[in-house]
Design an enzyme around this catalytic site. Structure first.
Site, short mmCIF file in Angstrom:
data_model
loop_
_atom_site.label_atom_id
_atom_site.label_comp_id
_atom_site.label_asym_id
_atom_site.label_seq_id
_atom_site.Cartn_x
_atom_site.Cartn_y
_atom_site.Cartn_z
N ARG A 1 8.28 -16.17 13.93
CA ARG A 1 7.51 -15.34 14.86
C ARG A 1 6.01 -15.55 14.72
O ARG A 1 5.29 -15.66 15.72
CB ARG A 1 7.84 -13.86 14.60
CG ARG A 1 9.23 -13.48 15.02
CD ARG A 1 9.61 -12.15 14.44
NE ARG A 1 10.00 -12.31 13.05
CZ ARG A 1 11.05 -11.74 12.47
NH1 ARG A 1 11.81 -10.93 13.16
NH2 ARG A 1 11.34 -11.95 11.20
N ARG B 1 12.80 -25.71 9.91
CA ARG B 1 14.18 -26.04 9.50
C ARG B 1 15.01 -26.44 10.71
O ARG B 1 15.80 -27.36 10.67
CB ARG B 1 14.83 -24.84 8.81
CG ARG B 1 14.63 -24.82 7.31
CD ARG B 1 15.19 -23.57 6.72
NE ARG B 1 14.62 -22.39 7.39
CZ ARG B 1 14.78 -21.15 6.99
NH1 ARG B 1 15.50 -20.89 5.94
NH2 ARG B 1 14.22 -20.15 7.62
N ARG C 1 2.62 -18.09 1.64
CA ARG C 1 2.79 -17.62 0.27
C ARG C 1 2.16 -18.61 -0.68
O ARG C 1 2.19 -19.83 -0.43
CB ARG C 1 4.28 -17.49 -0.09
CG ARG C 1 4.94 -16.21 0.36
CD ARG C 1 4.44 -14.99 -0.42
NE ARG C 1 5.07 -13.76 0.01
CZ ARG C 1 4.65 -12.96 0.99
NH1 ARG C 1 3.57 -13.28 1.68
NH2 ARG C 1 5.29 -11.84 1.30
N GLU D 1 -1.30 -15.34 -7.68
CA GLU D 1 -2.30 -14.34 -7.27
C GLU D 1 -1.98 -12.99 -7.94
O GLU D 1 -0.81 -12.73 -8.25
CB GLU D 1 -2.32 -14.21 -5.74
CG GLU D 1 -1.03 -13.70 -5.12
CD GLU D 1 -1.06 -13.73 -3.59
OE1 GLU D 1 -1.42 -14.76 -3.00
OE2 GLU D 1 -0.71 -12.70 -3.01
N HIS E 1 -5.28 -12.30 0.36
CA HIS E 1 -3.99 -11.93 0.95
C HIS E 1 -4.13 -10.74 1.92
O HIS E 1 -3.53 -9.68 1.74
CB HIS E 1 -2.98 -11.60 -0.16
CG HIS E 1 -1.55 -11.75 0.27
ND1 HIS E 1 -0.55 -12.16 -0.57
CD2 HIS E 1 -0.95 -11.53 1.46
CE1 HIS E 1 0.61 -12.18 0.08
NE2 HIS E 1 0.38 -11.80 1.32
N ILE E 2 -4.94 -10.98 2.97
CA ILE E 2 -5.24 -9.90 3.91
C ILE E 2 -4.79 -10.20 5.33
O ILE E 2 -5.23 -9.55 6.28
CB ILE E 2 -6.76 -9.55 3.92
CG1 ILE E 2 -7.60 -10.80 4.23
CG2 ILE E 2 -7.18 -8.90 2.62
CD1 ILE E 2 -9.05 -10.48 4.59
C1 8YV Z 1 1.56 -8.00 2.72
C2 8YV Z 1 2.66 -10.17 3.50
O1 8YV Z 1 0.27 -7.52 2.80
O2 8YV Z 1 4.16 -9.11 4.96
C3 8YV Z 1 3.98 -10.01 4.15
O3 8YV Z 1 4.88 -10.81 3.86
O4 8YV Z 1 2.41 -11.13 2.87
C4 8YV Z 1 1.60 -9.13 3.68
O5 8YV Z 1 1.70 -8.60 4.95
C5 8YV Z 1 1.84 -8.24 1.27
O6 8YV Z 1 3.04 -8.90 1.03
C6 8YV Z 1 1.87 -6.90 0.53
O7 8YV Z 1 3.11 -6.26 0.62
#
Ligand code: 8YV
Length: 327
Positions: free
Chosen positions: A157, A179, A240, A269, A287-288
């Site tokens: 998505r 994939r 990730r 991280e 990670h924002i």
């Molecule tokens: C989160 C993310 O902020 O949704 C996800 O997979 O990476 C982010 O939106 C983070 O994982 C905190 O839960």
């Protein structure tokens, strides 16, 4: 009738706790303490549900030590903090927060791409340091976005959201690897063309990573892959940490194997490899990608509604287990 007990493992919007308290006996962590795995096990004793973020690992050891646990509702779409097979085997429901963060995260992917290609943060640091004493023809000359080839690795998505922004907003040629190939109608909506991973690496001017983390995607981008990319290319990771080999990336950026990178996620991280911190041709964010207030709210509400949906109405909204275990 006694209410089910749940743990909210990290700080959340206070009104979400108020909503949860209408159904559950809630233990919260509004001080946002970071618990060790043993502390989390301790806090989970007697709890039937838990609202987690990506930081809390739910694995076989924890499940074995928390026999009352029935559901873990992750406030994230990614769920590599869950050992899903172990949860299914233990009869524990896992849920995530799909859809509600798609557009916000795609916006951020594009923002990071533009900041990186157009060297925005580097230029701002230069200005703030008082170094702008003169203009030069090549001062912070970066790469074009419009008309360039946008490569996307992982076409779920969020990948599709980025493709649409690139194709419709910036006239980019969009290529992707995934994939499986998307159906023709979705490809047409995204104006995206399926290519091999090698072709993607070779042809992309800007490569955005949006694939889930798994053992199979660990270091999907390492030294050999970076060597296939254009020396003018930009790499963006909003997926990730661990998908990119950060040490190999730092070397590639230092040696101009690729031009620049924008990273929202890191191996290990919140630590960031010092080799990356030492470089100016990388934009680093903590990670924002999904962090807007409306989207954080929607994520928290969906996670809370999964707890209510399952523990009160026996129907989780967005379960991940296959098959879904029912008690
Ligand atoms: C989160 C993310 O902020 O949704 C996800 O997979 O990476 C982010 O939106 C983070 O994982 C905190 O839960």
């Amino acid at each position: 009738m006694t209410q089910p007990k749940i743990l909210v493992a990290r700080a959340v919007f206070p009104d979400v706790l108020v909503q949860l308290a209408q159904h559950f006996e809630v233990t919260s962590n509004q001080a946002d303490e970071r618990w060790t795995p043993d502390q989390l096990i301790d806090k989970l004793q007697g709890q039937q549900g838990v609202l987690t973020t990506g930081s809390e690992r739910i694995d076989a050891a924890l499940l074995g030590a928390c026999p009352d646990l029935k559901i873990c509702a992750n406030m994230a779409v990614g769920y590599n903090n869950f050992d899903l097979p172990a949860m299914t085997a233990a009869g524990v429901i896992a849920t995530n927060t799909p859809d509600v963060l798609t557009e916000t995260t795609a916006d951020f992917g594009f923002a990071l791409l533009m900041a990186t290609a157009r060297r925005i943060t580097e230029a701002e640091h230069f200005l703030r340091a008082g170094l702008w004493s003169n203009w030069r023809y090549d001062m912070f000359a970066g790469a074009d976005i419009h008309g360039a080839t946008l490569g996307i690795l992982g076409m779920g998505r969020i990948g599709q959201g980025i493709a649409k922004r690139g194709a419709h907003g910036f006239g980019m040629k969009v290529i992707y690897h995934n994939r499986s190939q998307l159906d023709a109608a979705t490809e047409a909506q995204c104006k995206a063309c399926f290519v091999s991973k090698d072709e993607l690496l070779k042809s992309a001017d800007h490569l955005v990573l949006v694939l889930p983390y798994s053992a199979a995607s660990h270091h999907a981008i390492g030294a050999p892959e970076l060597a296939q990319m254009k020396p003018t290319a930009t790499l963006i990771n909003i997926a990730r940490g661990g998908i990119v080999d950060d040490v190999a990336l730092a070397a590639a950026l230092r040696n101009q194997v690729i031009a620049a990178a924008g990273l929202d996620v890191f191996e290990g991280e919140p630590r960031v490899h010092p080799d990356l911190l030492a470089l100016s041709n990388v934009v680093l964010t903590p990670h924002i990608a999904s962090a807007t207030l409306p989207t954080r709210r929607a994520m928290a509400n969906l996670a809370a509604n999964n707890l209510i949906g399952y523990l009160i109405n026996q129907q989780p909204l967005t379960p991940l287990n296959d098959p879904v275990p029912f008690v």
